[in-house]
Design an enzyme around this catalytic site. Structure first.
Site, PDB file in Angstrom:
ATOM      1  N   GLU A   1       2.259  -7.016  -1.086  1.00 43.09           N
ATOM      2  CA  GLU A   1       2.592  -7.137  -2.539  1.00 43.09           C
ATOM      3  C   GLU A   1       4.232  -8.426  -2.846  1.00 43.09           C
ATOM      4  O   GLU A   1       3.958  -9.696  -3.805  1.00 43.09           O
ATOM      5  CB  GLU A   1       2.572  -6.435  -4.386  1.00 43.09           C
ATOM      6  CG  GLU A   1       2.084  -6.934  -5.380  1.00 43.09           C
ATOM      7  CD  GLU A   1       2.628  -5.712  -7.034  1.00 43.09           C
ATOM      8  OE1 GLU A   1       3.043  -4.984  -6.460  1.00 43.09           O
ATOM      9  OE2 GLU A   1       1.740  -6.401  -7.408  1.00 43.09           O
TER      10      GLU A   1
ATOM     11  N   ARG B   1       8.984   4.970   1.582  1.00 45.65           N
ATOM     12  CA  ARG B   1       8.095   6.645  -0.365  1.00 45.65           C
ATOM     13  C   ARG B   1       6.914   6.978   0.802  1.00 45.65           C
ATOM     14  O   ARG B   1       6.848   8.378   0.490  1.00 45.65           O
ATOM     15  CB  ARG B   1       7.477   5.724  -1.251  1.00 45.65           C
ATOM     16  CG  ARG B   1       9.021   5.150  -1.917  1.00 45.65           C
ATOM     17  CD  ARG B   1       8.710   4.412  -2.922  1.00 45.65           C
ATOM     18  NE  ARG B   1       8.605   2.785  -2.383  1.00 45.65           N
ATOM     19  CZ  ARG B   1       7.788   2.163  -3.262  1.00 45.65           C
ATOM     20  NH1 ARG B   1       6.740   2.071  -4.509  1.00 45.65           N
ATOM     21  NH2 ARG B   1       8.095   0.394  -2.908  1.00 45.65           N
TER      22      ARG B   1
HETATM   23  O1  LIG Z   1      -0.403  -2.698  -1.094  1.00 46.02           O
HETATM   24  P1  LIG Z   1       0.707  -3.477  -0.997  1.00 46.02           P
HETATM   25  O2  LIG Z   1       0.819  -5.061  -1.502  1.00 46.02           O
HETATM   26  O3  LIG Z   1       0.968  -2.941   1.027  1.00 46.02           O
HETATM   27  O4  LIG Z   1       2.271  -1.758  -0.960  1.00 46.02           O
HETATM   28  C1  LIG Z   1       2.092  -0.907  -1.412  1.00 46.02           C
HETATM   29  C2  LIG Z   1       3.366  -0.829  -0.316  1.00 46.02           C
HETATM   30  O5  LIG Z   1       4.365  -1.339  -0.865  1.00 46.02           O
HETATM   31  C3  LIG Z   1       5.286  -0.543  -1.011  1.00 46.02           C
HETATM   32  O6  LIG Z   1       5.978   0.079   0.418  1.00 46.02           O
HETATM   33  P2  LIG Z   1       7.545  -0.950   0.905  1.00 46.02           P
HETATM   34  O7  LIG Z   1       7.473  -2.028   2.102  1.00 46.02           O
HETATM   35  O8  LIG Z   1       8.003  -1.827  -0.554  1.00 46.02           O
HETATM   36  O9  LIG Z   1       8.877   0.537   1.875  1.00 46.02           O
HETATM   37  P3  LIG Z   1       8.856   0.655   0.589  1.00 46.02           P
HETATM   38  O10 LIG Z   1       8.093   2.447   0.643  1.00 46.02           O
HETATM   39  O11 LIG Z   1      10.100   1.588   2.016  1.00 46.02           O
HETATM   40  O12 LIG Z   1      10.413   1.167  -0.478  1.00 46.02           O
HETATM   41  C4  LIG Z   1       4.292   1.358  -1.042  1.00 46.02           C
HETATM   42  O13 LIG Z   1       5.097   1.918  -0.852  1.00 46.02           O
HETATM   43  C5  LIG Z   1       3.640   1.044  -0.485  1.00 46.02           C
HETATM   44  O14 LIG Z   1       3.825   1.002   1.021  1.00 46.02           O
HETATM   45  N1  LIG Z   2       4.037  -2.777  -7.682  1.00 40.73           N
HETATM   46  C1  LIG Z   2       4.286  -2.098  -7.181  1.00 40.73           C
HETATM   47  N2  LIG Z   2       5.601  -1.005  -7.522  1.00 40.73           N
HETATM   48  C2  LIG Z   2       5.600   0.529  -6.579  1.00 40.73           C
HETATM   49  N3  LIG Z   2       5.382  -0.861  -5.369  1.00 40.73           N
HETATM   50  C3  LIG Z   2       4.858  -0.910  -4.948  1.00 40.73           C
HETATM   51  N4  LIG Z   2       4.161  -2.065  -3.430  1.00 40.73           N
HETATM   52  C4  LIG Z   2       3.692  -2.955  -3.900  1.00 40.73           C
HETATM   53  N5  LIG Z   2       3.839  -3.003  -5.085  1.00 40.73           N
HETATM   54  C5  LIG Z   2       4.389  -2.669  -5.298  1.00 40.73           C
END
Ligand SMILES: O=P(O)(O)OC[C@H]1O[C@H](OP(=O)(O)OP(=O)(O)O)[C@H](O)[C@@H]1O
Ligand SMILES: Nc1ncnc2[nH]cnc12
Length: 183
Positions: free
Chosen positions: A104, A67
């Site tokens: 998370e 994202r």
């Molecule tokens: O602060 P954190 O606990 O590390 O979480 C935040 C991250 O989680 C999600 O990424 P995800 O790995 O789900 O990847 P995506 O963008 O491919 O959906 C979001 O886009 C952040 O990069």
């Molecule tokens: N609660 C949340 N919503 C969207 N993206 C996330 N990445 C980690 N935690 C998330």
């Protein structure tokens, strides 16, 4: 925060959808798909990110898969800057630096190409959500390992009920951490 920024935060926040118990029970998922689908909100977000990239003196905008790419790449273009991807393990050819981390709702490994940055490059890191901070912390370590100078981190949304900000402090090296929305 100026009244203009308050308006921006309200616009962006109004386009983010809460999805309870996704992808795991107990997680309140912040879905940015409605924001990306709204031309006015997406353009306003892109302009705000590009403005900060210019103000902070960045020479590259870094986006975090997946994202983060969607926010960082148009912001880099709008600022007249190049874009560098930090990708999930196994997607980048050639020599890479790698860092494993917890987020998370899981764990993963991120990578950056060893030659991603020229000497003296100044980097703005952009992502959509700051939750536990694991993803951005790993990314900041990769930026440093690849030899670039961090000039700032801008995140669309900070989950203030999780300790992401505190976790990132030791990785920032004094650079600012800015969030457009805090919930
Ligand atoms: O602060 P954190 O606990 O590390 O979480 C935040 C991250 O989680 C999600 O990424 P995800 O790995 O789900 O990847 P995506 O963008 O491919 O959906 C979001 O886009 C952040 O990069
Ligand atoms: N609660 C949340 N919503 C969207 N993206 C996330 N990445 C980690 N935690 C998330």
């Amino acid at each position: 925060m100026t009244s203009q920024n308050t308006d921006l935060a309200q616009l962006l926040d109004s386009r983010i959808r809460d999805v309870p118990d996704y992808p795991k029970p107990g997680v309140l998922f912040k879905d940015i798909a409605p924001l990306l689908a709204d031309a006015e909100a997406f353009a306003a977000l892109t302009r705000a990110l590009a403005e900060r990239a210019r103000e902070l003196g960045a020479t590259k905008v870094v986006g975090l898969e997946a994202r983060g790419f969607v926010l960082a790449a148009p912001a880099a273009f709008a600022a007249g800057l190049g874009f560098v991807p930090i990708r999930k393990k196994g997607k980048l050819p050639g020599e890479v630096f790698a860092r494993s981390y917890e987020l998370e709702y899981g764990s993963a490994t991120l990578e950056v190409q060893c030659d991603a940055f020229a000497p003296g490059e100044k980097v703005l890191v952009v992502d959509d959500v700051l939750a536990t901070g694991g993803t951005i912390a790993a990314s900041l370590d990769l930026v440093q390992e690849a030899g670039a100078e961090l000039v700032g981190v801008v995140v669309l949304m900070e989950l203030g009920f999780l300790p992401g900000r505190e976790r990132l402090l030791p990785h920032l090296g004094g650079a600012p951490l800015e969030t457009l929305i805090t919930v």
